[in-house]
Write an enzyme that holds these catalytic residues in place. Sequence first.
Site, PDB file in Angstrom:
ATOM      1  N   THR A 274     -15.766 136.411  12.209  1.00 20.45           N
ATOM      2  CA  THR A 274     -14.725 137.621  12.488  1.00 20.45           C
ATOM      3  C   THR A 274     -13.822 137.044  13.621  1.00 20.45           C
ATOM      4  O   THR A 274     -12.626 137.529  13.817  1.00 20.45           O
ATOM      5  CB  THR A 274     -15.646 138.762  13.075  1.00 20.45           C
ATOM      6  OG1 THR A 274     -16.607 139.089  11.947  1.00 20.45           O
ATOM      7  CG2 THR A 274     -14.922 139.935  13.586  1.00 20.45           C
TER       8      THR A 274
ATOM      9  N   ASN B 189     -16.221 138.591  -0.870  1.00 20.95           N
ATOM     10  CA  ASN B 189     -17.279 138.877  -0.540  1.00 20.95           C
ATOM     11  C   ASN B 189     -17.883 140.116  -1.137  1.00 20.95           C
ATOM     12  O   ASN B 189     -19.213 140.190  -1.384  1.00 20.95           O
ATOM     13  CB  ASN B 189     -17.579 138.957   0.902  1.00 20.95           C
ATOM     14  CG  ASN B 189     -16.681 140.209   1.570  1.00 20.95           C
ATOM     15  OD1 ASN B 189     -15.383 140.067   1.254  1.00 20.95           O
ATOM     16  ND2 ASN B 189     -17.343 141.425   1.816  1.00 20.95           N
TER      17      ASN B 189
ATOM     18  N   GLN C 248     -16.932 132.943   2.189  1.00 19.46           N
ATOM     19  CA  GLN C 248     -17.825 132.939   0.959  1.00 19.46           C
ATOM     20  C   GLN C 248     -17.497 131.594  -0.113  1.00 19.46           C
ATOM     21  O   GLN C 248     -18.094 131.494  -1.216  1.00 19.46           O
ATOM     22  CB  GLN C 248     -17.602 134.169   0.085  1.00 19.46           C
ATOM     23  CG  GLN C 248     -18.121 135.464   1.011  1.00 19.46           C
ATOM     24  CD  GLN C 248     -19.489 135.502   1.047  1.00 19.46           C
ATOM     25  OE1 GLN C 248     -20.129 134.792   0.520  1.00 19.46           O
ATOM     26  NE2 GLN C 248     -19.969 136.371   2.034  1.00 19.46           N
TER      27      GLN C 248
ATOM     28  N   SER D  91     -18.199 130.136   8.096  1.00 17.77           N
ATOM     29  CA  SER D  91     -19.240 130.683   9.187  1.00 17.77           C
ATOM     30  C   SER D  91     -20.523 130.033   8.768  1.00 17.77           C
ATOM     31  O   SER D  91     -20.520 129.778   7.393  1.00 17.77           O
ATOM     32  CB  SER D  91     -19.465 132.108   8.778  1.00 17.77           C
ATOM     33  OG  SER D  91     -20.022 132.841   9.775  1.00 17.77           O
TER      34      SER D  91
ATOM     35  N   HIS E  69     -23.598 131.148   9.237  1.00 18.16           N
ATOM     36  CA  HIS E  69     -25.032 131.929   8.575  1.00 18.16           C
ATOM     37  C   HIS E  69     -24.954 132.168   6.912  1.00 18.16           C
ATOM     38  O   HIS E  69     -25.889 132.732   6.567  1.00 18.16           O
ATOM     39  CB  HIS E  69     -25.195 133.164   9.282  1.00 18.16           C
ATOM     40  CG  HIS E  69     -24.081 134.273   9.202  1.00 18.16           C
ATOM     41  ND1 HIS E  69     -24.523 135.310   8.468  1.00 18.16           N
ATOM     42  CD2 HIS E  69     -22.839 134.411   9.667  1.00 18.16           C
ATOM     43  CE1 HIS E  69     -23.473 136.240   8.614  1.00 18.16           C
ATOM     44  NE2 HIS E  69     -22.566 135.905   9.249  1.00 18.16           N
TER      45      HIS E  69
ATOM     46  N   THR F 206     -17.445 127.108  27.346  1.00 17.28           N
ATOM     47  CA  THR F 206     -18.135 125.930  27.218  1.00 17.28           C
ATOM     48  C   THR F 206     -18.758 125.921  25.654  1.00 17.28           C
ATOM     49  O   THR F 206     -19.158 127.125  25.194  1.00 17.28           O
ATOM     50  CB  THR F 206     -19.418 125.955  28.271  1.00 17.28           C
ATOM     51  OG1 THR F 206     -18.745 125.806  29.448  1.00 17.28           O
ATOM     52  CG2 THR F 206     -20.230 124.685  27.773  1.00 17.28           C
TER      53      THR F 206
ATOM     54  N   CYS G 286     -20.591 144.653   6.854  1.00 18.74           N
ATOM     55  CA  CYS G 286     -19.990 145.371   7.735  1.00 18.74           C
ATOM     56  C   CYS G 286     -19.530 146.780   7.574  1.00 18.74           C
ATOM     57  O   CYS G 286     -19.071 147.586   8.394  1.00 18.74           O
ATOM     58  CB  CYS G 286     -18.821 144.852   8.377  1.00 18.74           C
ATOM     59  SG  CYS G 286     -19.183 143.022   8.669  1.00 18.74           S
TER      60      CYS G 286
HETATM   61  N1  PLP Z   1     -15.120 137.110   6.045  1.00 18.96           N
HETATM   62  C1  PLP Z   1     -16.015 137.053   4.639  1.00 18.96           C
HETATM   63  C2  PLP Z   1     -15.367 137.004   3.440  1.00 18.96           C
HETATM   64  C3  PLP Z   1     -17.297 137.516   5.074  1.00 18.96           C
HETATM   65  O1  PLP Z   1     -17.994 137.742   3.650  1.00 18.96           O
HETATM   66  C4  PLP Z   1     -17.961 137.819   6.282  1.00 18.96           C
HETATM   67  C5  PLP Z   1     -19.126 137.993   6.487  1.00 18.96           C
HETATM   68  O2  PLP Z   1     -19.833 138.997   5.869  1.00 18.96           O
HETATM   69  C6  PLP Z   1     -17.011 137.624   7.290  1.00 18.96           C
HETATM   70  C7  PLP Z   1     -15.675 137.210   6.951  1.00 18.96           C
HETATM   71  C8  PLP Z   1     -17.590 137.615   8.838  1.00 18.96           C
HETATM   72  O3  PLP Z   1     -18.273 136.592   9.059  1.00 18.96           O
HETATM   73  P1  PLP Z   1     -19.210 136.620  10.597  1.00 18.96           P
HETATM   74  O4  PLP Z   1     -20.415 137.304  10.222  1.00 18.96           O
HETATM   75  O5  PLP Z   1     -19.358 135.203  10.830  1.00 18.96           O
HETATM   76  O6  PLP Z   1     -18.362 137.238  11.355  1.00 18.96           O
END
Ligand code: PLP
Length: 369
Positions: free
Chosen positions: A67, A143, A173, A193, A195, A231, A313
Amino acid sequence: MDNAGTTKMAEECLKVYRKYACEEFFNPSALSSESNQIASLLAETERLFLAKLGASDGNVLFTGCATESNNLAIKGSIRKGDWEYVFSVGEHPSVYNVAKKLEADGYKVIFLPLEKDGRVNLQYLEEVLNEKTRLISIMHVSNETGAINDIEKISKIKEKFAPKALLHVDGVQAFMKIPVVLRKTAVDFYSFSAHKIHGPKGIAGLYVKNKGGLKELFQGGGQQYGLRSGTENVPAIMQFRKAVELVNIEKNYEKVKNLKKCFAEIVAAGGVKCADFAGSPYILNLVFDGVKGETMLHALDQNGVVIGLGSACSAKKAGNRVLEEIGIAKDVIISSARVSFSANQSVEEIETAARIVVETYKHIKEKVS
Ligand code: PLP
């Protein structure tokens, strides 16, 4: 079954955290020899990420989440003047809501519609691009649907119709799931990302082709080329690196393709429709005729299977903007849900989950009819 939402962190990442939090914990910006070693390690890690992105130049910034990466790429590209900003309507909220904010703040924002298969309409892209286009932001893999946008083709269109524009791609993704070869593209910014690939939460990256083209979001000590002060979260960066090193893209791709096929066959035989969006094997959309997706989600939750309704989200908001934009009927959207796979799952796990989905669906359907 909601690995597009997030994944379980690989155990191997835990050891890495301990090492760089409790032993080699030095600040890479300080002047001690230990700090210099950490700075070199970060430089080496940046090169590793560039190689994984298939980039022949540019830099990688480490951020707190994708994000943040998306916000930095977009807001850091805004310039005064009569510029135009182009976004696909299918973007994740961390891009889409930034676009909406720009629009509300008076910037000229153009949204690109989606095709029936979930990909961005490239004909429309050609039509809207011009010498005033400042930024184009299109995700690599959706996603919501798993639809894959052809970023090489998009790059060619950009070079032809808006050569001065910057191109941002949300690759969250796609990164480490499908091959990404940025050197074959005109991509200026690429977000990813940890996670989503069995790394920790709270660490992500942004590929930046040309540092001079981006403005920082906050001022501070000037770390990471002055573009992301603060940092560096060395333990998390090293965990992200470990998660990346554990991935074999091709092997995982084949495995997940098989898991998806196996899951789809079982649920389809049980009357659950699988929506056919050509794209990533990691994501599958389901339609439960006559039953709400949300009802299925809660019932499955009780039965030990976690599915998603789309972006975490936006999961708490009614409807699904992306499916609506594709032109899917409202009643079908209400009955939709998303499952998403990980190469760490076994065929047995997937078969069990699919059977529970079918049993749960049949049970609820009998009750409502
Ligand atoms: N962009 C996409 C396509 C995602 O699937 C996600 C997470 O669901 C994000 C951005 C946001 O990632 P983060 O959770 O690292 O902010």
